[in-house]
Design a protein around this motif. Sequence first.
Motif, mmCIF file in Angstrom:
data_model
loop_
_atom_site.group_PDB
_atom_site.id
_atom_site.type_symbol
_atom_site.label_atom_id
_atom_site.label_comp_id
_atom_site.label_asym_id
_atom_site.label_seq_id
_atom_site.Cartn_x
_atom_site.Cartn_y
_atom_site.Cartn_z
ATOM 1 N N PRO A 185 9.823 71.497 28.353
ATOM 2 C CA PRO A 185 10.393 72.307 29.288
ATOM 3 C C PRO A 185 11.749 72.059 29.946
ATOM 4 O O PRO A 185 12.409 72.937 30.347
ATOM 5 N N PHE A 186 11.701 70.714 30.361
ATOM 6 C CA PHE A 186 12.830 70.489 30.934
ATOM 7 C C PHE A 186 14.390 70.368 30.150
ATOM 8 O O PHE A 186 15.159 70.759 30.599
ATOM 9 N N ILE A 187 13.999 70.180 28.763
ATOM 10 C CA ILE A 187 15.115 70.548 27.797
ATOM 11 C C ILE A 187 15.468 71.893 27.908
ATOM 12 O O ILE A 187 16.567 72.363 27.950
ATOM 13 N N ALA A 188 14.692 72.930 27.758
ATOM 14 C CA ALA A 188 14.735 74.344 27.804
ATOM 15 C C ALA A 188 15.494 74.664 29.144
ATOM 16 O O ALA A 188 16.716 75.390 29.060
ATOM 17 N N TYR A 189 15.122 74.149 30.296
ATOM 18 C CA TYR A 189 15.565 74.656 31.636
ATOM 19 C C TYR A 189 17.353 74.227 31.782
ATOM 20 O O TYR A 189 17.942 74.747 31.985
ATOM 21 N N ILE A 190 17.239 72.830 31.380
ATOM 22 C CA ILE A 190 18.601 72.129 31.322
ATOM 23 C C ILE A 190 19.563 73.021 30.413
ATOM 24 O O ILE A 190 20.727 73.130 30.914
ATOM 25 N N ALA A 191 19.306 73.254 29.204
ATOM 26 C CA ALA A 191 19.907 73.830 28.189
ATOM 27 C C ALA A 191 20.303 75.168 28.544
ATOM 28 O O ALA A 191 21.497 75.697 28.854
ATOM 29 N N ARG A 192 19.456 76.151 29.556
ATOM 30 C CA ARG A 192 20.075 77.370 30.031
ATOM 31 C C ARG A 192 20.888 77.390 31.168
ATOM 32 O O ARG A 192 21.700 77.896 31.339
ATOM 33 N N LEU A 193 20.554 76.229 32.092
ATOM 34 C CA LEU A 193 21.508 76.053 33.238
ATOM 35 C C LEU A 193 22.706 75.721 32.695
ATOM 36 O O LEU A 193 23.721 76.129 33.322
ATOM 37 N N THR A 194 22.711 74.674 31.744
ATOM 38 C CA THR A 194 24.298 74.219 31.401
ATOM 39 C C THR A 194 24.781 75.489 30.613
ATOM 40 O O THR A 194 26.262 75.570 30.921
ATOM 41 N N ARG A 195 24.225 76.295 29.765
ATOM 42 C CA ARG A 195 25.025 77.296 29.302
ATOM 43 C C ARG A 195 25.389 78.324 30.110
ATOM 44 O O ARG A 195 26.731 78.927 30.182
ATOM 45 N N MET A 196 24.755 78.683 30.992
ATOM 46 C CA MET A 196 25.264 79.545 32.403
ATOM 47 C C MET A 196 26.237 79.184 32.962
ATOM 48 O O MET A 196 27.529 79.816 33.211
ATOM 49 N N SER A 197 26.329 77.769 33.413
ATOM 50 C CA SER A 197 27.450 77.342 34.100
ATOM 51 C C SER A 197 28.675 76.897 33.244
ATOM 52 O O SER A 197 29.578 77.211 33.684
#
Length: 233
Positions: free
Chosen positions: A109-121
């Motif tokens: 789940p941390f991989i998923a959240y970090i990937a989503r945050l990185t993509r948006m930023s």
Amino acid sequence: DFGPTFTYADWNCNQIIASALPVSATIGLSAISLAVLIGVPVGVISAVRRGGWLDAGLLAFVLIGISVPTFVAGAALLIVFGVVLKVAPVGGWGTLSHLPLPAITLALPFIAYIARLTRMSMLDALQSDFVRTALAKGLAPRTVIWKHALKPAFLPVLSFLGPATAQAMTGSFVVEKVFGVPGLGQHFVNAALNRDVGLILATVLVFATLLVIFNLLVDVLYAVIDPRVTEAV
């Protein structure tokens, strides 16, 4: 008055924390490290390839990582790698071979959240003036993406890593239960069921201390990654 006195229950509580916290910390730090090493590149690639089949596939992976419960992912990993392939132990703790499966399960789940945050930023950073200027000066796109755009894009991820690391280090009861790991999460739940107020307070105090430490570390790293923070102050 010879100072505070400690009961046997207090000493037992200290022993439980001292033995369980290193186990949870080892799994938690491994999970967070794995999440950063995988999540950040996934988010960057997804932002750079926005709208393509690779972006769609990575977004599907993020959705699965967020949606699938940890006990389902842990059980699936146990069946595949522990029972079918027999390349990892099915439970317990004590050797290095016991670490990968709990760490991967906790990291998903941390991989998923970090990937989503990185993509948006990263999408915001790629539209910035300094990125267009760097490309206009003839810098290689790879250099612009990984050296210039990633630094400001990483700041929201860094903010997330503070409480996430503290949460991961205090242990996940579900992960520890699935893999039979004697971490802090199991003791916390058992203390709540047995109404052990001392152990509950000690566990909460450990979590609060880690939360303060990692949030302070995040503030320091902000200035290291983005010098504009220091200039603003």
